[in-house]
Design a protein around this motif. Structure first.
Motif, PDB file in Angstrom:
ATOM      1  N   ARG A 122      44.596  32.238  45.730  1.00 11.68           N
ATOM      2  CA  ARG A 122      43.531  33.117  45.336  1.00 11.68           C
ATOM      3  C   ARG A 122      42.157  32.496  44.948  1.00 11.68           C
ATOM      4  N   THR A 123      42.506  31.576  43.895  1.00 10.45           N
ATOM      5  CA  THR A 123      41.330  30.815  43.460  1.00 10.45           C
ATOM      6  C   THR A 123      40.557  29.965  44.627  1.00 10.45           C
ATOM      7  N   SER A 124      41.172  29.358  45.412  1.00 10.49           N
ATOM      8  CA  SER A 124      40.616  28.721  46.413  1.00 10.49           C
ATOM      9  C   SER A 124      40.035  29.582  47.409  1.00 10.49           C
ATOM     10  N   GLU A 125      39.781  30.938  47.173  1.00  8.24           N
ATOM     11  CA  GLU A 125      38.856  31.949  47.967  1.00  8.24           C
ATOM     12  C   GLU A 125      38.034  32.311  46.868  1.00  8.24           C
ATOM     13  N   GLY A 126      37.906  31.697  45.561  1.00  7.22           N
ATOM     14  CA  GLY A 126      37.025  32.264  44.616  1.00  7.22           C
ATOM     15  C   GLY A 126      37.520  33.447  43.714  1.00  7.22           C
ATOM     16  N   LYS A 127      38.795  33.755  44.144  1.00  5.82           N
ATOM     17  CA  LYS A 127      39.455  35.050  43.385  1.00  5.82           C
ATOM     18  C   LYS A 127      39.865  34.546  41.955  1.00  5.82           C
ATOM     19  N   ARG A 128      40.195  35.328  41.081  1.00  7.06           N
ATOM     20  CA  ARG A 128      40.609  35.109  39.719  1.00  7.06           C
ATOM     21  C   ARG A 128      42.353  34.927  39.769  1.00  7.06           C
ATOM     22  N   PRO A 129      42.964  33.938  39.091  1.00  3.30           N
ATOM     23  CA  PRO A 129      44.469  33.794  39.005  1.00  3.30           C
ATOM     24  C   PRO A 129      45.060  35.239  38.630  1.00  3.30           C
ATOM     25  N   MET A 130      46.128  35.605  38.922  1.00  8.75           N
ATOM     26  CA  MET A 130      46.753  36.752  38.601  1.00  8.75           C
ATOM     27  C   MET A 130      46.778  36.920  37.433  1.00  8.75           C
ATOM     28  N   CYS A 131      47.007  36.041  36.577  1.00 10.72           N
ATOM     29  CA  CYS A 131      47.081  36.274  35.018  1.00 10.72           C
ATOM     30  C   CYS A 131      45.922  36.396  34.253  1.00 10.72           C
ATOM     31  N   ALA A 132      44.848  35.838  34.809  1.00 12.99           N
ATOM     32  CA  ALA A 132      43.449  36.316  34.291  1.00 12.99           C
ATOM     33  C   ALA A 132      43.126  37.832  34.671  1.00 12.99           C
ATOM     34  N   THR A 133      43.631  38.053  35.789  1.00 12.13           N
ATOM     35  CA  THR A 133      42.847  39.687  36.154  1.00 12.13           C
ATOM     36  C   THR A 133      43.585  40.648  35.241  1.00 12.13           C
ATOM     37  N   VAL A 134      44.786  40.612  34.688  1.00 13.83           N
ATOM     38  CA  VAL A 134      45.340  41.493  33.817  1.00 13.83           C
ATOM     39  C   VAL A 134      45.258  41.114  32.557  1.00 13.83           C
ATOM     40  N   CYS A 135      44.889  40.043  31.933  1.00 18.71           N
ATOM     41  CA  CYS A 135      44.759  39.901  30.397  1.00 18.71           C
ATOM     42  C   CYS A 135      43.796  40.533  29.763  1.00 18.71           C
ATOM     43  N   PRO A 136      44.319  41.627  28.712  1.00 21.12           N
ATOM     44  CA  PRO A 136      43.292  42.538  28.409  1.00 21.12           C
ATOM     45  C   PRO A 136      42.604  42.097  27.084  1.00 21.12           C
ATOM     46  N   SER A 137      42.771  41.164  26.800  1.00 25.66           N
ATOM     47  CA  SER A 137      41.942  40.245  25.697  1.00 25.66           C
ATOM     48  C   SER A 137      41.268  39.144  25.843  1.00 25.66           C
ATOM     49  N   GLN A 138      41.352  38.802  27.530  1.00 23.57           N
ATOM     50  CA  GLN A 138      40.700  37.662  28.188  1.00 23.57           C
ATOM     51  C   GLN A 138      41.264  36.386  27.413  1.00 23.57           C
ATOM     52  N   ALA A 139      42.104  36.335  26.902  1.00 23.61           N
ATOM     53  CA  ALA A 139      42.558  34.729  26.503  1.00 23.61           C
ATOM     54  C   ALA A 139      42.905  33.873  27.764  1.00 23.61           C
ATOM     55  N   LEU A 140      43.013  34.400  28.835  1.00 26.31           N
ATOM     56  CA  LEU A 140      42.928  33.933  30.148  1.00 26.31           C
ATOM     57  C   LEU A 140      42.012  34.234  30.795  1.00 26.31           C
ATOM     58  N   PHE A 141      40.902  33.266  31.148  1.00 22.72           N
ATOM     59  CA  PHE A 141      39.628  33.850  31.706  1.00 22.72           C
ATOM     60  C   PHE A 141      39.017  32.750  32.784  1.00 22.72           C
ATOM     61  N   PHE A 142      38.742  33.371  33.831  1.00 16.66           N
ATOM     62  CA  PHE A 142      38.331  32.488  35.028  1.00 16.66           C
ATOM     63  C   PHE A 142      37.031  32.843  35.410  1.00 16.66           C
ATOM     64  N   GLY A 143      36.129  31.857  35.452  1.00 18.84           N
ATOM     65  CA  GLY A 143      34.660  32.163  35.521  1.00 18.84           C
ATOM     66  C   GLY A 143      33.808  30.839  35.412  1.00 18.84           C
ATOM     67  N   THR A 144      32.461  30.953  35.128  1.00 19.34           N
ATOM     68  CA  THR A 144      31.736  29.958  35.075  1.00 19.34           C
ATOM     69  C   THR A 144      31.427  29.771  33.432  1.00 19.34           C
ATOM     70  N   HIS A 145      30.924  28.335  33.281  1.00 22.33           N
ATOM     71  CA  HIS A 145      30.724  28.065  31.908  1.00 22.33           C
ATOM     72  C   HIS A 145      29.549  28.991  31.372  1.00 22.33           C
ATOM     73  N   ALA A 146      28.484  29.470  32.111  1.00 22.82           N
ATOM     74  CA  ALA A 146      27.651  30.391  31.533  1.00 22.82           C
ATOM     75  C   ALA A 146      28.435  31.616  31.289  1.00 22.82           C
ATOM     76  N   GLU A 147      29.188  32.098  32.085  1.00 22.84           N
ATOM     77  CA  GLU A 147      30.021  33.395  31.680  1.00 22.84           C
ATOM     78  C   GLU A 147      30.724  33.231  30.576  1.00 22.84           C
ATOM     79  N   ILE A 148      31.443  32.211  30.170  1.00 22.74           N
ATOM     80  CA  ILE A 148      32.352  31.950  29.008  1.00 22.74           C
ATOM     81  C   ILE A 148      31.408  31.917  27.720  1.00 22.74           C
ATOM     82  N   GLN A 149      30.452  31.020  27.881  1.00 19.29           N
ATOM     83  CA  GLN A 149      29.421  31.123  26.689  1.00 19.29           C
ATOM     84  C   GLN A 149      28.859  32.177  26.485  1.00 19.29           C
ATOM     85  N   ALA A 150      28.483  33.164  27.117  1.00 14.35           N
ATOM     86  CA  ALA A 150      27.797  34.461  27.062  1.00 14.35           C
ATOM     87  C   ALA A 150      28.685  35.267  26.378  1.00 14.35           C
ATOM     88  N   LEU A 151      30.080  35.333  26.636  1.00 13.61           N
ATOM     89  CA  LEU A 151      31.073  35.930  26.054  1.00 13.61           C
ATOM     90  C   LEU A 151      31.710  35.624  24.717  1.00 13.61           C
TER      91      LEU A 151
END
Length: 217
Positions: A122-151
């Motif tokens: 999944r990640t080699s195609e730019g998709k999120r890992p399965m765990c990150a897609t379902v984590c309701p609290s976003q303890a697991l997050f897949f994205g850019t540094h800009a996105e995590i800094q904003a969050l």
């Protein structure tokens, strides 16, 4: 295909609510053959309900691969450490014993070391890992540094860990409080705390317990 350079996996133990959605979702990844490659650890069951999701940290210099006598564990050019290759794995468990994060597991049914591969299909195609897609609290997050800094404007990421004299740099980023005066996470220091009473002074556990209520009698 490779994981896009702009995308990173962020782990924020402070936000884990112990729901185990990640554990269930992980087993559904096509490359995991129905087995979950993620598990939860408890920080201190006596004092807190806090849990921490444990995923492969994808070390720049993976100890698991360094101790493999069969050269079965490979790290891709984009920094993802793969599960052992079946034709080569001899099920010696060297990697299981050597990993400082305690991630690889020996699947005795397959006689194969299996571990988190960041859902590489999944990640080699730019998709999120399965765990990150379902984590309701976003303890697991897949994205850019800009996105995590904003969050998480009150947090920052670290990817340097200290185990005694061994310094490890990882592809996975750990979120810690922005004001925490640390440049790395000293994991071994927590092991040597004789009374287990100084969690707030330990940078890794402080990150886990940041702003969480601590239960006491």
């Amino acid at each position: 295909m490779s994981v896009p350079e702009s995308l990173f996996f962020f782990l924020d133990p402070n936000r884990c609510i112990g729901c185990e959605s990640c554990v269930q979702a992980c087993s559904e990844c096509d490359t995991h053959k129905g087995h979950s490659m993620i598990h939860l650890e408890r920080v201190n069951r006596y004092e807190s309900p806090q849990t921490i999701p444990v995923v492969c940290m994808h070390c720049d210099s993976p100890t698991c691969a360094e101790v493999c006598p069969a050269d079965a564990i490979k790290r891709t050019e984009d920094g993802v450490v793969q599960t052992a290759r079946k034709p080569r794995c001899i099920a010696c468990s060297n990697c299981v014993l050597a990993c400082p994060f305690g991630v690889p597991k020996m699947n005795t049914d397959y006689e194969l070391m299996m571990k988190c591969d960041m859902c590489y299909d999944r990640t080699s195609e730019g998709k999120r890992p399965m765990c990150a897609t379902v984590c309701p609290s976003q303890a697991l997050f897949f994205g850019t540094h800009a996105e995590i800094q904003a969050l998480r404007p009150r947090s920052r990421s670290l990817n340097t860990f200290q185990f005694g004299r061994q310094t490890i740099h990882t592809k996975v980023q750990m979120m810690v409080p922005r004001e925490a005066p640390v440049m790395h996470i000293d994991v071994a220091a927590a092991w040597h705390d004789p009374q287990g009473e100084d969690e707030q002074d330990d940078p890794m556990l402080s990150a886990a317990l940041f702003e969480l209520p601590v239960l006491s009698n």
